[in-house]
Design a protein around this motif. Sequence first.
Motif, mmCIF file in Angstrom:
data_model
loop_
_atom_site.group_PDB
_atom_site.id
_atom_site.type_symbol
_atom_site.label_atom_id
_atom_site.label_comp_id
_atom_site.label_asym_id
_atom_site.label_seq_id
_atom_site.Cartn_x
_atom_site.Cartn_y
_atom_site.Cartn_z
ATOM 1 N N ARG A 51 0.825 -1.207 0.000
ATOM 2 C CA ARG A 51 0.000 0.000 0.000
ATOM 3 C C ARG A 51 0.860 1.259 0.000
ATOM 4 N NH1 ARG A 51 -3.326 -3.134 3.486
ATOM 5 N NH2 ARG A 51 -2.315 -2.237 5.337
ATOM 6 N N LYS A 52 1.924 1.236 0.785
ATOM 7 C CA LYS A 52 2.843 2.372 0.825
ATOM 8 C C LYS A 52 3.499 2.580 -0.536
ATOM 9 C CE LYS A 52 6.927 4.088 3.304
ATOM 10 N NZ LYS A 52 7.940 3.780 4.349
ATOM 11 N N ASP B 72 1.395 5.998 -7.326
ATOM 12 C CA ASP B 72 0.257 6.823 -7.736
ATOM 13 C C ASP B 72 0.631 8.300 -7.772
ATOM 14 O OD1 ASP B 72 -1.329 4.582 -7.911
ATOM 15 O OD2 ASP B 72 -2.357 4.904 -6.008
ATOM 16 N N GLY B 73 1.316 8.740 -6.730
ATOM 17 C CA GLY B 73 1.656 10.151 -6.642
ATOM 18 C C GLY B 73 2.492 10.632 -7.808
ATOM 19 N N ARG C 239 -7.330 3.919 -10.801
ATOM 20 C CA ARG C 239 -6.255 4.709 -11.425
ATOM 21 C C ARG C 239 -6.744 5.393 -12.691
ATOM 22 N NH1 ARG C 239 -5.210 1.320 -7.139
ATOM 23 N NH2 ARG C 239 -3.465 2.295 -6.035
ATOM 24 N N ARG D 6 0.947 4.062 -3.020
ATOM 25 C CA ARG D 6 0.715 5.493 -2.803
ATOM 26 C C ARG D 6 1.806 6.327 -3.470
ATOM 27 N NH1 ARG D 6 -1.106 3.816 2.424
ATOM 28 N NH2 ARG D 6 0.974 4.139 3.314
ATOM 29 N N LYS D 7 3.033 5.850 -3.383
ATOM 30 C CA LYS D 7 4.147 6.584 -3.993
ATOM 31 C C LYS D 7 4.078 6.513 -5.518
ATOM 32 C CE LYS D 7 9.143 7.237 -3.575
ATOM 33 N NZ LYS D 7 10.380 6.797 -2.872
ATOM 34 N N LYS E 154 -13.828 3.444 -7.381
ATOM 35 C CA LYS E 154 -13.439 2.728 -6.157
ATOM 36 C C LYS E 154 -14.421 1.600 -5.859
ATOM 37 C CE LYS E 154 -10.885 6.411 -3.791
ATOM 38 N NZ LYS E 154 -10.803 7.272 -2.586
ATOM 39 N N GLU F 64 -6.941 -3.047 -9.472
ATOM 40 C CA GLU F 64 -6.460 -1.711 -9.109
ATOM 41 C C GLU F 64 -6.690 -0.694 -10.216
ATOM 42 O OE1 GLU F 64 -2.620 -3.540 -6.617
ATOM 43 O OE2 GLU F 64 -2.363 -2.679 -8.622
ATOM 44 N N TYR G 197 -8.491 8.503 -11.739
ATOM 45 C CA TYR G 197 -7.618 9.641 -11.451
ATOM 46 C C TYR G 197 -7.201 10.339 -12.749
ATOM 47 C CZ TYR G 197 -7.135 7.365 -6.866
ATOM 48 O OH TYR G 197 -7.378 6.781 -5.649
ATOM 49 N N TYR H 178 -0.335 -1.911 -13.107
ATOM 50 C CA TYR H 178 -1.302 -2.161 -12.045
ATOM 51 C C TYR H 178 -2.036 -3.474 -12.294
ATOM 52 C CZ TYR H 178 -0.662 2.675 -10.510
ATOM 53 O OH TYR H 178 -0.124 3.852 -10.054
#
Length: 493
Positions: A42-43, A49-50, A177, A46-47, A339, A173, A180, A169
């Motif tokens: 998950r961490k 995705d950012g 995405r 997040r990176k 989601k 998932e 976004y 991905y």
Amino acid sequence: MTKDSSLNEKSDMDVNISGGNSEPDVGVSRSNKPYIDPAEERKLLRKVDGFLIGILGMLYLLAFLDRGNIGNANVAGLSTDLKLKGNQYGTIVSIVYATYVVFEPVWANLLKIITPRILLSVSTLCWGVLTLSTAWATSYDHMIAIRVLLGVTEAGLFPCLNLVLAMNYRPEELARRLSYVFSAAALSGAFGGLLAYGLTQISGGIFKHRWGYLYFVEGLISIAFAPIAYFMVPNHLTEAWFLNKREKELCAVRYEINKENYDPSEKFSWHEVKRGFTDWKTWAHAVNQFCVDISLYGVTTFMPTIIKGLNITKKTVDAQLLTVPVYFVAAASFIIGAKISDHYKNRSVPLLVYGAIMIIGYIIIATVHSPQVRYFGVFVTGLGTYSMSALNVAWTNNNNAKHYKRATATGLMQLVGNSSGACIGYIYNAQSAPGYHKGLWISVGLTALSMVITATQAMALKRINEKRRVLVAQGAEDQPELGDENPHFVFYL
């Protein structure tokens, strides 16, 4: 694609894939399934995705802005300034898709060969130059020539963004995405309205017409972002500049987990291209995309004129500003729906819900006399505009395994879908402005057709999954090399 058992289930005896390393959170279970600690994954996501979604979203925002700003330019006087006659404005709007749709399958299949970094950055530079040059257009012929070339350069963007997401991905998932990235397109509408409001107030100077400043500034922004995209877009997450060594190792494991859907080592194959052409699902998704894109391009291109025609305001600038909140609502709606779609691993039900919402919105705009209520109808329509288009794209990605089959299916789906852009100037034609009742009712009919196709396809895929479930129970071998023809491959509904 889903699997009958989770890939993330950790057994009591994990063996680390690096051999001597004692770290327990990246390993293989006794069943030889790669494992990543969920918290660490998950961490990582997040990176990723950012950075990755941020870069791709910015590219899509710029492309949609440069292609769709003609609506704001027209409200600012483009048709009058260029002395357009009849439906020449509609032709200018539509002609970009004549080349756009032809080159989409080509760029999609060339993505992995040329590499995402080069293809996306060069495309951005080219369409930026063309957008900037539009500021000096003085005739109908100039606009036609520029828009034809714009279609060639922008055709490499969306199918390739879509494939880059599918490469990096897992299927469950993907919709979030895509939401976004598509939200960036919605925000481009909001940003475009604000930008148009400011820039079309400028008069005099180097441009004869106010809309010249709009094209000039937007073109410069794209040109400036092209070199940034070259250095920021990774060809492969294991080479991404924004990840450390440990995170790149985790990405390598994720590629292994997702190998049934995307194999980084896969080579070009005409057989996979043929499979993409001959699969009935490709064409079902393609017709579905045509139906929903009529609504997408109709709303985004003609919204300023539609809102001005509601007689809420007589001022052009106010009509441009009134488009802004609609785009924000559309973006929020899609993120929420995506989601939910990913959580339940289902695409058809959200598509049907959004389709019903859009039909209600169109009927409100077309039949109600109160300007305020009709403006509310624009918001209702916006709730599903981006959502339907992008969820169908995600569905296409999910149900095509092996990269070049997916690239072909995606390219063909976008070819047929974006052909709607070539029709949109004639459906929402100058003769029916500003109410565009003919276009609104056509959009109602095509949205209803999309819902029928969605429901029929979901039922057909459910039957296929049931048959495959029986084969697996009878001992059918797991053959990932067959892609979506593998008996163990389960289609998303």
